[in-house]
Write a protein that holds these residues in place. Structure first.
Motif, PDB file in Angstrom:
ATOM      1  N   GLY A 136       0.768  -1.223   0.000  1.00 43.88           N
ATOM      2  CA  GLY A 136       0.000   0.000   0.000  1.00 43.88           C
ATOM      3  C   GLY A 136       0.808   1.286   0.000  1.00 43.88           C
ATOM      4  O   GLY A 136       0.277   2.351   0.244  1.00 43.88           O
ATOM      5  N   SER A 137       2.077   1.174  -0.250  1.00 39.77           N
ATOM      6  CA  SER A 137       2.894   2.393  -0.262  1.00 39.77           C
ATOM      7  C   SER A 137       4.006   2.243  -1.294  1.00 39.77           C
ATOM      8  O   SER A 137       4.040   1.307  -2.072  1.00 39.77           O
ATOM      9  N   ILE A 138       4.933   3.155  -1.234  1.00 35.46           N
ATOM     10  CA  ILE A 138       6.043   3.175  -2.178  1.00 35.46           C
ATOM     11  C   ILE A 138       7.226   2.331  -1.679  1.00 35.46           C
ATOM     12  O   ILE A 138       8.231   2.205  -2.383  1.00 35.46           O
ATOM     13  N   ASP A 139       7.106   1.741  -0.516  1.00 42.56           N
ATOM     14  CA  ASP A 139       8.218   0.977   0.071  1.00 42.56           C
ATOM     15  C   ASP A 139       8.766  -0.132  -0.822  1.00 42.56           C
ATOM     16  O   ASP A 139       9.989  -0.292  -0.905  1.00 42.56           O
ATOM     17  N   PRO A 140       7.931  -0.930  -1.493  1.00 41.62           N
ATOM     18  CA  PRO A 140       8.518  -1.946  -2.375  1.00 41.62           C
ATOM     19  C   PRO A 140       9.382  -1.347  -3.480  1.00 41.62           C
ATOM     20  O   PRO A 140      10.405  -1.919  -3.851  1.00 41.62           O
ATOM     21  N   MET A 141       9.002  -0.197  -3.974  1.00 47.29           N
ATOM     22  CA  MET A 141       9.813   0.455  -5.012  1.00 47.29           C
ATOM     23  C   MET A 141      11.139   0.954  -4.440  1.00 47.29           C
ATOM     24  O   MET A 141      12.166   0.919  -5.107  1.00 47.29           O
ATOM     25  N   ARG A 142      11.114   1.412  -3.194  1.00 47.95           N
ATOM     26  CA  ARG A 142      12.361   1.831  -2.545  1.00 47.95           C
ATOM     27  C   ARG A 142      13.294   0.655  -2.334  1.00 47.95           C
ATOM     28  O   ARG A 142      14.505   0.782  -2.485  1.00 47.95           O
ATOM     29  N   VAL A 143      12.708  -0.495  -1.966  1.00 53.94           N
ATOM     30  CA  VAL A 143      13.526  -1.703  -1.786  1.00 53.94           C
ATOM     31  C   VAL A 143      14.184  -2.070  -3.106  1.00 53.94           C
ATOM     32  O   VAL A 143      15.377  -2.384  -3.156  1.00 53.94           O
ATOM     33  N   ILE A 144      13.414  -2.014  -4.182  1.00 51.73           N
ATOM     34  CA  ILE A 144      13.966  -2.338  -5.499  1.00 51.73           C
ATOM     35  C   ILE A 144      15.073  -1.350  -5.857  1.00 51.73           C
ATOM     36  O   ILE A 144      16.166  -1.745  -6.278  1.00 51.73           O
ATOM     37  N   GLU A 145      14.809  -0.063  -5.686  1.00 51.46           N
ATOM     38  CA  GLU A 145      15.799   0.953  -6.063  1.00 51.46           C
ATOM     39  C   GLU A 145      17.087   0.843  -5.247  1.00 51.46           C
ATOM     40  O   GLU A 145      18.177   0.788  -5.801  1.00 51.46           O
ATOM     41  N   SER A 146      16.946   0.794  -3.924  1.00 46.35           N
ATOM     42  CA  SER A 146      18.143   0.802  -3.081  1.00 46.35           C
ATOM     43  C   SER A 146      18.980  -0.454  -3.272  1.00 46.35           C
ATOM     44  O   SER A 146      20.206  -0.390  -3.304  1.00 46.35           O
ATOM     45  N   ASN A 147      18.336  -1.606  -3.407  1.00 42.80           N
ATOM     46  CA  ASN A 147      19.081  -2.844  -3.591  1.00 42.80           C
ATOM     47  C   ASN A 147      19.654  -2.972  -4.996  1.00 42.80           C
ATOM     48  O   ASN A 147      20.719  -3.546  -5.180  1.00 42.80           O
ATOM     49  N   MET A 148      18.962  -2.440  -5.968  1.00 42.96           N
ATOM     50  CA  MET A 148      19.479  -2.476  -7.345  1.00 42.96           C
ATOM     51  C   MET A 148      20.748  -1.633  -7.448  1.00 42.96           C
ATOM     52  O   MET A 148      21.736  -2.058  -8.043  1.00 42.96           O
ATOM     53  N   LEU A 149      20.705  -0.444  -6.847  1.00 39.54           N
ATOM     54  CA  LEU A 149      21.881   0.429  -6.882  1.00 39.54           C
ATOM     55  C   LEU A 149      23.046  -0.146  -6.098  1.00 39.54           C
ATOM     56  O   LEU A 149      24.203   0.087  -6.441  1.00 39.54           O
ATOM     57  N   ALA A 150      22.737  -0.903  -5.031  1.00 42.02           N
ATOM     58  CA  ALA A 150      23.790  -1.510  -4.227  1.00 42.02           C
ATOM     59  C   ALA A 150      24.291  -2.826  -4.829  1.00 42.02           C
ATOM     60  O   ALA A 150      25.275  -3.381  -4.354  1.00 42.02           O
ATOM     61  N   GLY A 151      23.603  -3.326  -5.836  1.00 42.54           N
ATOM     62  CA  GLY A 151      24.040  -4.563  -6.474  1.00 42.54           C
ATOM     63  C   GLY A 151      23.474  -5.816  -5.844  1.00 42.54           C
ATOM     64  O   GLY A 151      23.865  -6.922  -6.201  1.00 42.54           O
ATOM     65  N   ASN A 152      22.523  -5.684  -4.918  1.00 43.14           N
ATOM     66  CA  ASN A 152      21.880  -6.835  -4.280  1.00 43.14           C
ATOM     67  C   ASN A 152      20.635  -7.200  -5.091  1.00 43.14           C
ATOM     68  O   ASN A 152      19.585  -6.585  -4.940  1.00 43.14           O
ATOM     69  N   LEU A 153      20.745  -8.197  -5.913  1.00 44.32           N
ATOM     70  CA  LEU A 153      19.646  -8.534  -6.805  1.00 44.32           C
ATOM     71  C   LEU A 153      18.625  -9.481  -6.189  1.00 44.32           C
ATOM     72  O   LEU A 153      17.499  -9.554  -6.658  1.00 44.32           O
ATOM     73  N   SER A 154      18.997 -10.186  -5.136  1.00 41.16           N
ATOM     74  CA  SER A 154      18.063 -11.125  -4.527  1.00 41.16           C
ATOM     75  C   SER A 154      16.832 -10.417  -3.950  1.00 41.16           C
ATOM     76  O   SER A 154      15.703 -10.843  -4.225  1.00 41.16           O
ATOM     77  N   PRO A 155      16.975  -9.343  -3.147  1.00 42.31           N
ATOM     78  CA  PRO A 155      15.775  -8.648  -2.656  1.00 42.31           C
ATOM     79  C   PRO A 155      14.961  -8.017  -3.780  1.00 42.31           C
ATOM     80  O   PRO A 155      13.742  -7.929  -3.695  1.00 42.31           O
ATOM     81  N   VAL A 156      15.631  -7.608  -4.829  1.00 44.73           N
ATOM     82  CA  VAL A 156      14.941  -7.029  -5.985  1.00 44.73           C
ATOM     83  C   VAL A 156      14.064  -8.099  -6.635  1.00 44.73           C
ATOM     84  O   VAL A 156      12.882  -7.856  -6.940  1.00 44.73           O
ATOM     85  N   ALA A 157      14.617  -9.279  -6.840  1.00 46.64           N
ATOM     86  CA  ALA A 157      13.856 -10.375  -7.446  1.00 46.64           C
ATOM     87  C   ALA A 157      12.668 -10.770  -6.582  1.00 46.64           C
ATOM     88  O   ALA A 157      11.581 -11.049  -7.107  1.00 46.64           O
ATOM     89  N   VAL A 158      12.858 -10.780  -5.280  1.00 48.06           N
ATOM     90  CA  VAL A 158      11.760 -11.130  -4.369  1.00 48.06           C
ATOM     91  C   VAL A 158      10.638 -10.101  -4.464  1.00 48.06           C
ATOM     92  O   VAL A 158       9.451 -10.464  -4.548  1.00 48.06           O
ATOM     93  N   GLN A 159      10.964  -8.822  -4.469  1.00 48.75           N
ATOM     94  CA  GLN A 159       9.938  -7.779  -4.577  1.00 48.75           C
ATOM     95  C   GLN A 159       9.207  -7.850  -5.915  1.00 48.75           C
ATOM     96  O   GLN A 159       7.984  -7.696  -5.970  1.00 48.75           O
ATOM     97  N   ILE A 160       9.939  -8.094  -6.978  1.00 51.77           N
ATOM     98  CA  ILE A 160       9.300  -8.225  -8.291  1.00 51.77           C
ATOM     99  C   ILE A 160       8.402  -9.460  -8.323  1.00 51.77           C
ATOM    100  O   ILE A 160       7.301  -9.426  -8.891  1.00 51.77           O
TER     101      ILE A 160
END
Length: 109
Positions: free
Chosen positions: A60-84
């Motif tokens: 219900g908020s923008i938090d999943p997008m923040r998780v994707i952005e912050s982890n993508m920029l840091a190179g952590n793809l596992s949390p990005v894949a989970v959110q997607i």
């Protein structure tokens, strides 16, 4: 870890499904009170609620997008894949709900 991810994905899918189906059913009931065709209102509501059902299911908020952005920029793809994956599961639930409403209203629309 995998059981928790799958459990949340299933819950997200069911939440999105419930938002679409429940909202559409209530729109159909409301349309009867105002003497409007329920099938038309149910299908329109299901289509309009689809995106909001996805948003509600993933938090219900923008938090999943923040998780994707912050982890993508840091190179952590596992949390990005989970959110997607959660977003995709939510979309599938919302889409199944929309298709169910269309199938229910098929003969009346």
């Amino acid at each position: 870890m995998l059981n928790g991810v799958l459990a949340k994905a299933i819950v997200d899918m069911m939440i999105a499904f419930g938002v679409v189906v429940g909202g559409s059913m209530l729109a159909g009931i409301g349309s009867v009170f105002v003497l409007a065709p329920p099938a038309v209102y149910m299908i329109e509501t299901a289509t309009k609620l689809k995106i909001w059902a996805i948003v509600a299911a993933v938090g219900g908020s923008i938090d999943p997008m923040r998780v994707i952005e912050s982890n993508m920029l840091a190179g952590n793809l596992s949390p990005v894949a989970v959110q997607i994956f959660y977003i995709i599961c939510s979309f599938l639930g919302a889409h199944m709900g929309t298709e169910l409403i269309k199938a229910i209203c098929k003969g009346a629309y």
